[in-house]
Scaffold this active site. Structure first.
Site, PDB file in Angstrom:
ATOM      1  CG  MET A  81      -7.475 -32.962  40.861  1.00  0.00           C
ATOM      2  SD  MET A  81      -6.844 -31.607  39.869  1.00  0.00           S
ATOM      3  CE  MET A  81      -6.754 -32.392  38.256  1.00  0.00           C
ATOM      4  N   GLY A 102       2.597 -22.737  42.674  1.00  0.00           N
ATOM      5  CA  GLY A 102       2.513 -23.633  43.827  1.00  0.00           C
ATOM      6  C   GLY A 102       3.901 -23.967  44.338  1.00  0.00           C
ATOM      7  CG  ASP A 125      -3.594 -30.195  45.096  1.00  0.00           C
ATOM      8  OD1 ASP A 125      -4.676 -30.171  44.488  1.00  0.00           O
ATOM      9  OD2 ASP A 125      -2.651 -30.943  44.781  1.00  0.00           O
ATOM     10  CG  HIS A 137      -7.632 -31.289  34.494  1.00  0.00           C
ATOM     11  ND1 HIS A 137      -7.429 -32.644  34.393  1.00  0.00           N
ATOM     12  CD2 HIS A 137      -6.415 -30.736  34.723  1.00  0.00           C
ATOM     13  CE1 HIS A 137      -6.137 -32.905  34.524  1.00  0.00           C
ATOM     14  NE2 HIS A 137      -5.497 -31.771  34.733  1.00  0.00           N
ATOM     15  CD  GLN A 195     -11.457 -31.781  41.669  1.00  0.00           C
ATOM     16  OE1 GLN A 195     -11.284 -31.960  42.857  1.00  0.00           O
ATOM     17  NE2 GLN A 195     -11.000 -32.626  40.770  1.00  0.00           N
TER      18      GLN A 195
HETATM   19  O1  F6P Z   1      -1.200 -29.649  41.968  1.00  0.00           O
HETATM   20  C1  F6P Z   1      -2.461 -29.394  41.492  1.00  0.00           C
HETATM   21  C2  F6P Z   1      -2.981 -30.577  40.728  1.00  0.00           C
HETATM   22  O2  F6P Z   1      -4.281 -30.223  40.333  1.00  0.00           O
HETATM   23  C3  F6P Z   1      -2.963 -31.903  41.498  1.00  0.00           C
HETATM   24  O3  F6P Z   1      -4.008 -32.038  42.390  1.00  0.00           O
HETATM   25  C4  F6P Z   1      -3.004 -32.882  40.352  1.00  0.00           C
HETATM   26  O4  F6P Z   1      -2.473 -34.144  40.743  1.00  0.00           O
HETATM   27  C5  F6P Z   1      -2.167 -32.221  39.328  1.00  0.00           C
HETATM   28  O5  F6P Z   1      -2.256 -30.844  39.538  1.00  0.00           O
HETATM   29  C6  F6P Z   1      -2.583 -32.565  37.917  1.00  0.00           C
HETATM   30  O6  F6P Z   1      -1.708 -31.976  37.025  1.00  0.00           O
HETATM   31  P1  F6P Z   1      -1.851 -32.101  35.438  1.00  0.00           P
HETATM   32  O7  F6P Z   1      -2.833 -31.071  35.001  1.00  0.00           O
HETATM   33  O8  F6P Z   1      -0.485 -31.815  34.923  1.00  0.00           O
HETATM   34  O9  F6P Z   1      -2.329 -33.477  35.127  1.00  0.00           O
END
Ligand code: F6P
Length: 379
Positions: free
Chosen positions: A184, A117, A142, A286, A288
């Site tokens: 998310m 990303g 996202d 997660h 998603q």
């Molecule tokens: O950037 C993708 C994402 O899924 C965001 O929507 C979310 O805030 C973040 O990653 C969560 O990351 P982690 O898995 O490190 O908590």
């Protein structure tokens, strides 16, 4: 090392459905172009002490098209973290970049495909500036990367969120409740917007549109006046509260981004307190990011992977593959990173939602749908 020229590939940042489809497509097409392929483990970490990688071939990439996650592992923490707090970016330690560049050189790699990303492609860009022949592939559920109409992973996340809304719909209606689904979307409300529309949501709250509790509650009571005794609210985890604050757990502790989450429960409690209605929250989290990619994401990821191998073969380094419907193209990575693609509050999707009476918590009612224009509706 083998005698065939070799391409490296790594997956960085948070995982998402379709990563393995990219790995498979890049590997298969690179082999057909005359290359061997190696995959670095745990994202950029695999490039530095201890250097860790695995050979990729037709056998070990077979059957992974529909597999979630990444067979190479990934990390969005660690030594290469370039994002600090909300959107702040720092340079990676030049010594670390030098070590990574030395690994690529010592292994004699023709090119390195970096799948990631905004943060991970920002690292790819810094490696490129250190002389590493990189090619980027845009990834994030996202969908907030510039330069590409869609990133793979987004469609799968929207499908999961839509399925959740479909299920919440029946239970909300049965119990005449307000249901808040938190999805998310750290800086952009794409998942909330698309799932909210596809899943028949009544209120969609996103970072791009300021909202108030009054307006959210007004929508609930307006629906009740129409004899609709339940309301579905979809909120992006990165939507700001009316006072401008973000809801998150603790702080990131140095490098890395704060863990967002909790806005859904705040909204449910406030609606319940103000209106005396039963409200419940579901945080999708997660779910998603996991599981099998949708057919659209498999297709997009496959095209991206094949195109990335082709870019390496043609020596077009510093470029990122992108989707410019109906074609796959490429742009300089530098043009894609450092700024985000967010929802246009005047865009057609928001207008269509307003035209149906979906609220965004800003008090604007749906007006006539203005085709082809970008003027605000309902003003
Ligand atoms: O950037 C993708 C994402 O899924 C965001 O929507 C979310 O805030 C973040 O990653 C969560 O990351 P982690 O898995 O490190 O908590």
């Amino acid at each position: 090392m083998s005698r065939r020229p070799t391409i490296g590939i790594l997956t960085g940042g948070g995982d998402c459905p379709g990563l393995n489809a990219v790995i498979r497509a890049a590997t298969k097409s690179a082999i057909r172009l005359g290359y061997d392929v190696v995959g670095f483990l745990r994202g950029y970490e695999g490039l530095v002490d201890p250097v860790s990688y695995m050979p990729l071939d037709a056998q070990n990439t077979a059957g992974i098209l529909l597999q979630g996650g990444t067979i190479l592992g990934s990390t969005n923490k660690g030594r290469f973290t370039s994002l600090v707090g909300e959107g702040e970016r720092v340079g990676i330690d030049p010594e670390l970049l030098g070590q990574a560049a030395a690994t690529v050189k010592q292994m004699g790699l023709t090119g390195l495909v970096c799948v990631g990303g905004d943060g991970s492609l920002g690292i790819a860009q810094q490696l490129h500036a250190h002389g590493v022949p990189v090619v980027g592939v845009p990834k994030t559920i996202d969908n907030d990367l510039c330069g590409t109409a869609f990133t793979f992973g987004f469609d799968s996340a929207v499908a999961t969120a839509t399925d959740a809304l479909d299920r919440l719909h029946t239970t909300a209606a049965s119990h005449e409740r307000v249901m808040v689904l938190e999805v998310m979307g750290r800086h952009a409300g794409w998942i909330a917007l698309h799932a909210g529309i596809a899943g028949g949501g009544d209120v969609i709250l996103i970072p791009e549109i300021a909202w108030t509790f009054d307006n959210v509650c007004r929508k609930v009571t307006e629906r009740e006046r129409q004899d609709k005794r339940f309301t579905l609210i979809v909120v992006a985890e990165g939507a700001h509260l009316p006072d401008g604050g973000l809801v998150h757990e603790g702080d990131a502790g140095g490098r890395g981004q704060v863990k967002l989450g909790g806005i859904g429960e705040i909204i449910a409690r406030e609606v319940s307190a103000r209106l005396g209605r039963e409200a419940r929250t579901v945080v999708l989290g997660h779910l998603q990011r996991g599981g099998t990619p949708t057919p659209f994401d498999r297709m997009l990821a496959t095209e991206f992977g094949a195109h990335a191998a082709r870019l390496v073969h043609e020596g077009r380094f510093g470029e990122m593959v992108c989707y410019r419907p109906p074609e796959i193209a490429s742009i300089p990575i530098a043009e894609a990173v450092g700024r985000l693609s967010t929802v246009d509050p005047r865009g057609s999707a928001v207008q269509a939602a307003r035209a149906l009476g979906i609220g965004f918590g800003d008090g604007e009612d749906g007006g006539p749908f203005e085709c082809g224009g970008s003027s605000p509706s309902g003003t």
